[in-house]
Write a protein that holds these residues in place. Structure first.
Motif, PDB file in Angstrom:
ATOM      1  N   LEU A  23      40.761  18.692  36.299  1.00 20.70           N
ATOM      2  CA  LEU A  23      42.069  19.344  36.337  1.00 20.70           C
ATOM      3  C   LEU A  23      42.100  20.579  35.443  1.00 20.70           C
ATOM      4  O   LEU A  23      42.558  21.650  35.858  1.00 20.70           O
ATOM      5  CB  LEU A  23      43.158  18.359  35.896  1.00 20.70           C
ATOM      6  CG  LEU A  23      43.361  17.135  36.783  1.00 20.70           C
ATOM      7  CD1 LEU A  23      44.453  16.245  36.202  1.00 20.70           C
ATOM      8  CD2 LEU A  23      43.707  17.542  38.203  1.00 20.70           C
ATOM      9  N   ILE A  24      41.620  20.437  34.215  1.00 23.03           N
ATOM     10  CA  ILE A  24      41.605  21.570  33.299  1.00 23.03           C
ATOM     11  C   ILE A  24      40.663  22.657  33.824  1.00 23.03           C
ATOM     12  O   ILE A  24      40.949  23.854  33.728  1.00 23.03           O
ATOM     13  CB  ILE A  24      41.189  21.133  31.887  1.00 23.03           C
ATOM     14  CG1 ILE A  24      42.194  20.115  31.336  1.00 23.03           C
ATOM     15  CG2 ILE A  24      41.110  22.336  30.960  1.00 23.03           C
ATOM     16  CD1 ILE A  24      43.620  20.609  31.274  1.00 23.03           C
ATOM     17  N   GLY A  25      39.549  22.245  34.412  1.00 25.56           N
ATOM     18  CA  GLY A  25      38.633  23.214  35.005  1.00 25.56           C
ATOM     19  C   GLY A  25      39.276  24.006  36.121  1.00 25.56           C
ATOM     20  O   GLY A  25      39.075  25.218  36.241  1.00 25.56           O
ATOM     21  N   ARG A  26      40.089  23.339  36.936  1.00 26.35           N
ATOM     22  CA  ARG A  26      40.788  24.035  38.027  1.00 26.35           C
ATOM     23  C   ARG A  26      41.755  25.080  37.465  1.00 26.35           C
ATOM     24  O   ARG A  26      41.827  26.210  37.970  1.00 26.35           O
ATOM     25  CB  ARG A  26      41.544  23.027  38.882  1.00 26.35           C
ATOM     26  CG  ARG A  26      42.476  23.647  39.918  1.00 26.35           C
ATOM     27  CD  ARG A  26      41.712  24.373  41.013  1.00 26.35           C
ATOM     28  NE  ARG A  26      40.989  23.441  41.840  1.00 26.35           N
ATOM     29  CZ  ARG A  26      41.537  22.736  42.845  1.00 26.35           C
ATOM     30  NH1 ARG A  26      42.821  22.893  43.131  1.00 26.35           N
ATOM     31  NH2 ARG A  26      40.805  21.902  43.556  1.00 26.35           N
ATOM     32  N   LEU A  27      42.485  24.727  36.424  1.00 27.23           N
ATOM     33  CA  LEU A  27      43.423  25.684  35.836  1.00 27.23           C
ATOM     34  C   LEU A  27      42.677  26.846  35.189  1.00 27.23           C
ATOM     35  O   LEU A  27      43.106  27.995  35.290  1.00 27.23           O
ATOM     36  CB  LEU A  27      44.314  24.989  34.800  1.00 27.23           C
ATOM     37  CG  LEU A  27      45.165  23.822  35.310  1.00 27.23           C
ATOM     38  CD1 LEU A  27      46.152  23.377  34.239  1.00 27.23           C
ATOM     39  CD2 LEU A  27      45.911  24.191  36.592  1.00 27.23           C
ATOM     40  N   CYS A  28      41.562  26.544  34.541  1.00 26.06           N
ATOM     41  CA  CYS A  28      40.774  27.606  33.911  1.00 26.06           C
ATOM     42  C   CYS A  28      40.193  28.557  34.953  1.00 26.06           C
ATOM     43  O   CYS A  28      40.020  29.753  34.683  1.00 26.06           O
ATOM     44  CB  CYS A  28      39.648  27.000  33.075  1.00 26.06           C
ATOM     45  SG  CYS A  28      40.201  26.260  31.513  1.00 26.06           S
ATOM     46  N   ALA A  29      39.909  28.038  36.137  1.00 29.02           N
ATOM     47  CA  ALA A  29      39.348  28.879  37.199  1.00 29.02           C
ATOM     48  C   ALA A  29      40.332  29.954  37.640  1.00 29.02           C
ATOM     49  O   ALA A  29      39.935  30.974  38.212  1.00 29.02           O
ATOM     50  CB  ALA A  29      38.949  28.017  38.387  1.00 29.02           C
ATOM     51  N   ARG A  30      41.615  29.757  37.366  1.00 28.16           N
ATOM     52  CA  ARG A  30      42.637  30.721  37.768  1.00 28.16           C
ATOM     53  C   ARG A  30      42.814  31.858  36.764  1.00 28.16           C
ATOM     54  O   ARG A  30      43.523  32.826  37.056  1.00 28.16           O
ATOM     55  CB  ARG A  30      43.977  29.994  37.943  1.00 28.16           C
ATOM     56  CG  ARG A  30      43.951  28.908  39.010  1.00 28.16           C
ATOM     57  CD  ARG A  30      45.254  28.118  39.000  1.00 28.16           C
ATOM     58  NE  ARG A  30      45.251  27.067  40.008  1.00 28.16           N
ATOM     59  CZ  ARG A  30      46.227  26.159  40.146  1.00 28.16           C
ATOM     60  NH1 ARG A  30      47.275  26.216  39.330  1.00 28.16           N
ATOM     61  NH2 ARG A  30      46.155  25.238  41.066  1.00 28.16           N
ATOM     62  N   LEU A  31      42.197  31.734  35.593  1.00 26.37           N
ATOM     63  CA  LEU A  31      42.386  32.741  34.556  1.00 26.37           C
ATOM     64  C   LEU A  31      41.538  33.977  34.839  1.00 26.37           C
ATOM     65  O   LEU A  31      40.395  33.881  35.296  1.00 26.37           O
ATOM     66  CB  LEU A  31      42.024  32.185  33.188  1.00 26.37           C
ATOM     67  CG  LEU A  31      42.753  30.919  32.724  1.00 26.37           C
ATOM     68  CD1 LEU A  31      42.440  30.633  31.264  1.00 26.37           C
ATOM     69  CD2 LEU A  31      44.254  31.042  32.926  1.00 26.37           C
ATOM     70  N   THR A  32      42.099  35.131  34.531  1.00 20.96           N
ATOM     71  CA  THR A  32      41.375  36.397  34.646  1.00 20.96           C
ATOM     72  C   THR A  32      40.831  36.769  33.277  1.00 20.96           C
ATOM     73  O   THR A  32      41.596  36.901  32.319  1.00 20.96           O
ATOM     74  CB  THR A  32      42.309  37.513  35.146  1.00 20.96           C
ATOM     75  OG1 THR A  32      42.855  37.138  36.408  1.00 20.96           O
ATOM     76  CG2 THR A  32      41.553  38.826  35.270  1.00 20.96           C
ATOM     77  N   LEU A  33      39.535  36.906  33.177  1.00 16.80           N
ATOM     78  CA  LEU A  33      38.916  37.231  31.902  1.00 16.80           C
ATOM     79  C   LEU A  33      38.589  38.720  31.851  1.00 16.80           C
ATOM     80  O   LEU A  33      38.025  39.275  32.796  1.00 16.80           O
ATOM     81  CB  LEU A  33      37.643  36.402  31.698  1.00 16.80           C
ATOM     82  CG  LEU A  33      37.863  34.892  31.678  1.00 16.80           C
ATOM     83  CD1 LEU A  33      36.542  34.164  31.539  1.00 16.80           C
ATOM     84  CD2 LEU A  33      38.807  34.492  30.557  1.00 16.80           C
ATOM     85  N   PRO A  34      38.940  39.379  30.753  1.00 14.71           N
ATOM     86  CA  PRO A  34      38.749  40.830  30.662  1.00 14.71           C
ATOM     87  C   PRO A  34      37.309  41.208  30.309  1.00 14.71           C
ATOM     88  O   PRO A  34      36.565  40.411  29.728  1.00 14.71           O
ATOM     89  CB  PRO A  34      39.694  41.213  29.520  1.00 14.71           C
ATOM     90  CG  PRO A  34      39.665  40.012  28.626  1.00 14.71           C
ATOM     91  CD  PRO A  34      39.577  38.824  29.534  1.00 14.71           C
ATOM     92  N   ALA A  35      36.944  42.426  30.658  1.00 14.71           N
ATOM     93  CA  ALA A  35      35.688  42.984  30.168  1.00 14.71           C
ATOM     94  C   ALA A  35      35.912  43.353  28.707  1.00 14.71           C
ATOM     95  O   ALA A  35      36.848  44.088  28.391  1.00 14.71           O
ATOM     96  CB  ALA A  35      35.313  44.226  30.970  1.00 14.71           C
ATOM     97  N   PRO A  36      35.099  42.825  27.801  1.00 15.25           N
ATOM     98  CA  PRO A  36      35.341  43.029  26.362  1.00 15.25           C
ATOM     99  C   PRO A  36      35.514  44.497  25.987  1.00 15.25           C
ATOM    100  O   PRO A  36      34.709  45.355  26.369  1.00 15.25           O
ATOM    101  CB  PRO A  36      34.092  42.435  25.717  1.00 15.25           C
ATOM    102  CG  PRO A  36      33.618  41.421  26.693  1.00 15.25           C
ATOM    103  CD  PRO A  36      33.904  42.003  28.043  1.00 15.25           C
ATOM    104  N   ASP A  37      36.581  44.780  25.250  1.00 16.73           N
ATOM    105  CA  ASP A  37      36.883  46.133  24.785  1.00 16.73           C
ATOM    106  C   ASP A  37      37.205  46.056  23.298  1.00 16.73           C
ATOM    107  O   ASP A  37      38.250  45.523  22.919  1.00 16.73           O
ATOM    108  CB  ASP A  37      38.075  46.688  25.558  1.00 16.73           C
ATOM    109  CG  ASP A  37      38.437  48.113  25.134  1.00 16.73           C
ATOM    110  OD1 ASP A  37      37.806  48.635  24.182  1.00 16.73           O
ATOM    111  OD2 ASP A  37      39.357  48.692  25.749  1.00 16.73           O
ATOM    112  N   PRO A  38      36.327  46.571  22.433  1.00 23.08           N
ATOM    113  CA  PRO A  38      36.567  46.469  20.992  1.00 23.08           C
ATOM    114  C   PRO A  38      37.837  47.166  20.537  1.00 23.08           C
ATOM    115  O   PRO A  38      38.362  46.860  19.465  1.00 23.08           O
ATOM    116  CB  PRO A  38      35.320  47.129  20.390  1.00 23.08           C
ATOM    117  CG  PRO A  38      34.758  47.994  21.467  1.00 23.08           C
ATOM    118  CD  PRO A  38      35.071  47.284  22.746  1.00 23.08           C
ATOM    119  N   ALA A  39      38.363  48.069  21.339  1.00 21.69           N
ATOM    120  CA  ALA A  39      39.592  48.770  20.962  1.00 21.69           C
ATOM    121  C   ALA A  39      40.850  47.983  21.356  1.00 21.69           C
ATOM    122  O   ALA A  39      41.946  48.310  20.913  1.00 21.69           O
ATOM    123  CB  ALA A  39      39.629  50.148  21.611  1.00 21.69           C
ATOM    124  N   ALA A  40      40.673  46.979  22.195  1.00 19.50           N
ATOM    125  CA  ALA A  40      41.841  46.229  22.680  1.00 19.50           C
ATOM    126  C   ALA A  40      41.612  44.729  22.604  1.00 19.50           C
ATOM    127  O   ALA A  40      42.222  43.962  23.344  1.00 19.50           O
ATOM    128  CB  ALA A  40      42.153  46.644  24.112  1.00 19.50           C
TER     129      ALA A  40
END
Length: 235
Positions: free
Chosen positions: A79-96
């Motif tokens: 269940l937690i894996g399914r919810l995590c699959a919906r998250l959008t992960l950003p491309a790392p930006d040291p300024a943000a």
């Protein structure tokens, strides 16, 4: 393949063979199990989700269900894996990096709140699901790119995820109590301020003086404050 072997296979990266069409379609799939479980939680709350209840909703017996999930802990992980699959992960930006980390926490919070009480499933869980690990990997990438030391980054991720889960769980408990007419605190903030301000000032000088501040905040104000405090502490 038994249930434990299925669980182990889910934690491995997909192989070329896994993409091939199966010759035989099982009456129940893991996706169907997760979809049905989430439906129960969305309408009845996490406390209503039991293996017996899930079997009944799937119109099958426990044996068929256990052919796909090992136990309730395994179901929780799915269940937690399914919810995590919906998250959008950003491309790392040291300024943000602060904004990026905050956005991940907010997305996870919003997913948890769609399913009352489900964040309890994330507590005391050793993450092995690939989608759950994807989220921690993404958060780690953001922090490392920002120059945060690996140990501080690792512990910060754990603390942030724990806070998000606890925050959502508290809200679900409060809402359930309110629905049952058993709210601990008055629903009206002004009434709560009056109760606190009416305490003996000699015993509670600071509490009575700052009753408004102690009870302030609407929406996710306190969530935003706490997550910001934790993230800023990493700078």
């Amino acid at each position: 393949m038994n249930a434990r072997e299925r669980r182990t296979a889910r934690h491995q990266p997909p192989s070329p063979e896994a993409a091939r069409p199966r010759r035989r379609k099982d009456p129940i799939t893991v996706d169907q199990v997760v979809d049905t479980a989430l439906g129960i939680v969305a309408t009845e709350g996490y406390d209503a989700l039991t293996m017996r209840r899930l079997s009944a909703a799937l119109d099958t017996g426990p044996a068929s269900l256990y052919a796909h999930v090992v136990n309730k802990a395994d179901l929780d992980e799915l269940l937690i894996g399914r919810l995590c699959a919906r998250l959008t992960l950003p491309a790392p930006d040291p300024a943000a990096w602060r904004e990026q980390l905050r956005a991940v926490c907010e997305e996870l919070r919003d997913q948890y709140l769609k399913y009352p009480g489900i964040s309890r499933a994330a507590l005391a869980m050793a993450p092995t699901d690939l989608e759950t690990l994807r989220v921690s990997e993404g958060m780690l990438a953001v922090l490392l790119t920002a120059g945060v030391a690996p140990l501080r980054a690792a512990w910060a991720i754990d603390a942030l995820l724990l806070y998000v889960a606890a925050y959502c769980l508290e809200l679900s408990v409060a809402h359930r109590r309110a629905e049952q007419g058993d709210a601990v605190w008055p629903a009206d903030q002004d009434e709560l301020v009056r109760r606190i301000a009416a305490l003996p000032a000699a015993s509670f000088p600071h509490t009575t003086r700052h009753a408004a501040e102690l009870t302030s905040g609407t929406g996710h104000d306190r969530f935003d404050f706490t997550v910001g405090l934790m993230i800023d502490g990493l700078a």
